[in-house]
Design a protein around this motif. Structure first.
Motif, PDB file in Angstrom:
ATOM      1  N   ASP A 114      60.490  53.250  14.173  1.00 17.54           N
ATOM      2  CA  ASP A 114      61.788  52.587  14.473  1.00 17.54           C
ATOM      3  C   ASP A 114      62.505  52.323  13.128  1.00 17.54           C
ATOM      4  O   ASP A 114      61.776  51.555  12.442  1.00 17.54           O
ATOM      5  CB  ASP A 114      61.598  51.511  15.401  1.00 17.54           C
ATOM      6  N   ARG A 164      72.755  38.602  19.232  1.00 21.96           N
ATOM      7  CA  ARG A 164      71.208  38.997  19.391  1.00 21.96           C
ATOM      8  C   ARG A 164      70.427  37.836  18.691  1.00 21.96           C
ATOM      9  O   ARG A 164      70.551  37.464  17.668  1.00 21.96           O
ATOM     10  CB  ARG A 164      71.418  40.365  18.612  1.00 21.96           C
ATOM     11  N   ASP A 199      70.847  39.930   8.899  1.00 26.37           N
ATOM     12  CA  ASP A 199      71.664  40.925   8.914  1.00 26.37           C
ATOM     13  C   ASP A 199      72.700  40.949  10.260  1.00 26.37           C
ATOM     14  O   ASP A 199      73.283  42.218  10.355  1.00 26.37           O
ATOM     15  CB  ASP A 199      71.223  42.196   8.344  1.00 26.37           C
ATOM     16  N   ARG A 208      76.342  48.018   8.030  1.00 31.96           N
ATOM     17  CA  ARG A 208      75.182  48.929   8.952  1.00 31.96           C
ATOM     18  C   ARG A 208      75.794  50.007   9.489  1.00 31.96           C
ATOM     19  O   ARG A 208      75.446  50.965   9.770  1.00 31.96           O
ATOM     20  CB  ARG A 208      74.461  47.940   9.600  1.00 31.96           C
TER      21      ARG A 208
HETATM   22  P1  ADP Z   1      69.053  48.080  12.833  1.00 24.80           P
HETATM   23  O1  ADP Z   1      69.110  47.196  13.790  1.00 24.80           O
HETATM   24  O2  ADP Z   1      70.221  47.983  12.056  1.00 24.80           O
HETATM   25  O3  ADP Z   1      68.846  49.460  12.992  1.00 24.80           O
HETATM   26  P2  ADP Z   1      66.462  47.645  11.188  1.00 24.80           P
HETATM   27  O4  ADP Z   1      65.711  46.681  11.582  1.00 24.80           O
HETATM   28  O5  ADP Z   1      65.827  48.900  11.496  1.00 24.80           O
HETATM   29  O6  ADP Z   1      67.995  47.555  11.682  1.00 24.80           O
HETATM   30  O7  ADP Z   1      66.696  47.732   9.513  1.00 24.80           O
HETATM   31  C1  ADP Z   1      67.171  46.515   8.903  1.00 24.80           C
HETATM   32  C2  ADP Z   1      67.476  46.797   7.534  1.00 24.80           C
HETATM   33  O8  ADP Z   1      66.053  47.122   6.951  1.00 24.80           O
HETATM   34  C3  ADP Z   1      68.214  47.737   7.206  1.00 24.80           C
HETATM   35  O9  ADP Z   1      69.681  47.706   7.479  1.00 24.80           O
HETATM   36  C4  ADP Z   1      68.037  48.391   5.635  1.00 24.80           C
HETATM   37  O10 ADP Z   1      68.347  47.245   4.947  1.00 24.80           O
HETATM   38  C5  ADP Z   1      66.556  48.083   5.954  1.00 24.80           C
HETATM   39  N1  ADP Z   1      65.709  49.211   6.208  1.00 24.80           N
HETATM   40  C6  ADP Z   1      64.921  49.543   7.143  1.00 24.80           C
HETATM   41  N2  ADP Z   1      64.380  50.991   7.214  1.00 24.80           N
HETATM   42  C7  ADP Z   1      64.997  51.442   6.279  1.00 24.80           C
HETATM   43  C8  ADP Z   1      64.826  52.710   5.746  1.00 24.80           C
HETATM   44  N3  ADP Z   1      64.186  53.647   6.422  1.00 24.80           N
HETATM   45  N4  ADP Z   1      65.699  53.030   4.493  1.00 24.80           N
HETATM   46  C9  ADP Z   1      66.522  52.043   4.030  1.00 24.80           C
HETATM   47  N5  ADP Z   1      66.408  50.997   4.489  1.00 24.80           N
HETATM   48  C10 ADP Z   1      65.949  50.570   5.465  1.00 24.80           C
END
Ligand code: ADP
Ligand code: ZN
Length: 258
Positions: A114, A164, A199, A208
């Protein structure tokens, strides 16, 4: 999530074993989840992992865990700042982190990845890592927001994501409007505290969404061309969506629940 592997291997990059060690499975699920912020990836990852007895491997959670432990390396501090703004963290760092966790990808329990890959470079890197491990992804599940939600004003999406809340311990996700916890501020699953992600603030949510459209959305076509994509409508209750995914993967609940 009792009896579920602890994912220590994922958090500690293979320096400790998970407990319990997942039992070998005849057909371990090896899935990637794709979806816009707000499509419910985190919730689906949790439900799918319960059904498929696989491990939820989230790169976002790795960065949040590093932030909570006050990670001190300059590269990690820069990554956490990028994350708080809603931007992607530098490519080399994420790819190196996933590579260090090859054991979790190889694990006989299977996984739901994920948050990785998030763009073409990362998709190619994942492909290389998996090829070295002699394993293949079963499918890439794209949680597609229904048209009416895609047309919602950005402000509404921002408002929704602002509601959330995530459990500090088991990382279950609640939504104050659609799926509130039974007791305010307390996780239904483990009784721990619920917090808001840094975030999940309006400006970071806007960033995002833009990053998803500019970088991640192209992976839908990328995996479609490879014949790996399973498109699932992300409308309905979390359980309905989960069942739709299991059907789309040609796995039924009785097969996976034993
Ligand atoms: P979302 O709910 O926005 O999908 P995630 O929990 O997957 O959020 O990721 C949160 C943050 O962690 C991203 O906005 C980014 O800053 C960082 N991040 C997570 N995975 C990656 C990735 N594969 N490449 C670059 N940044 C990442
Ligand atoms: Zn919890």
């Amino acid at each position: 999530m009792s009896g579920h592997p602890s994912r220590d291997g994922w958090y500690a990059a293979g320096e400790v074993d998970c407990f319990p060690v997942p039992p070998p499975r005849e057909r371990p699920s090896r899935l990637v989840l794709l979806g816009a912020p707000g499509a419910g990836k985190g919730t689906q990852a949790r439900l799918l992992c319960e059904s498929l007895r696989a491990c939820h491997l989230s790169t976002g959670e790795l960065f949040r865990a590093a932030r909570d432990q006050c990670a001190s390396s300059p590269a990690m501090r820069a990554a956490i700042e990028a994350m708080n703004r809603g931007e992607l963290v530098p490519e080399e760092l994420v790819i190196a982190m996933v590579r260090e966790r090859a054991n979790c990808l190889r694990c006989h329990g299977g996984f739901v990845l994920d948050g990785f890959p998030r763009n073409q470079t990362q998709a190619i890197a994942l492909d290389e890592i998996l090829a070295e491990l002699h394993i293949a992804i079963e499918a890439v599940v794209y949680l597609e927001l229904p048209q009416e939600e895609l047309e919602l004003p950005l402000e509404e999406i921002v408002a929704r994501l602002s509601g959330r809340r995530t459990c500090v311990d088991c990382r279950a996700v609640f939504d104050l409007a659609a799926n509130p916890p039974t007791r305010s501020g307390v996780c239904d699953y483990c009784g721990e505290r619920l917090v808001q992600r840094t975030d999940d603030q309006p400006e970071a949510i806007r960033v995002r969404m833009k990053v998803f459209e500019a970088e991640t959305l192209s992976l839908v076509e990328f995996y479609e061309r490879l014949g790996k994509l399973v498109r699932i409508s992300a409308s309905g209750t979390p359980e309905q969506i989960r069942d739709r995914v299991l059907q789309g993967l040609d796995r039924n609940v009785s097969e996976v629940a034993t």
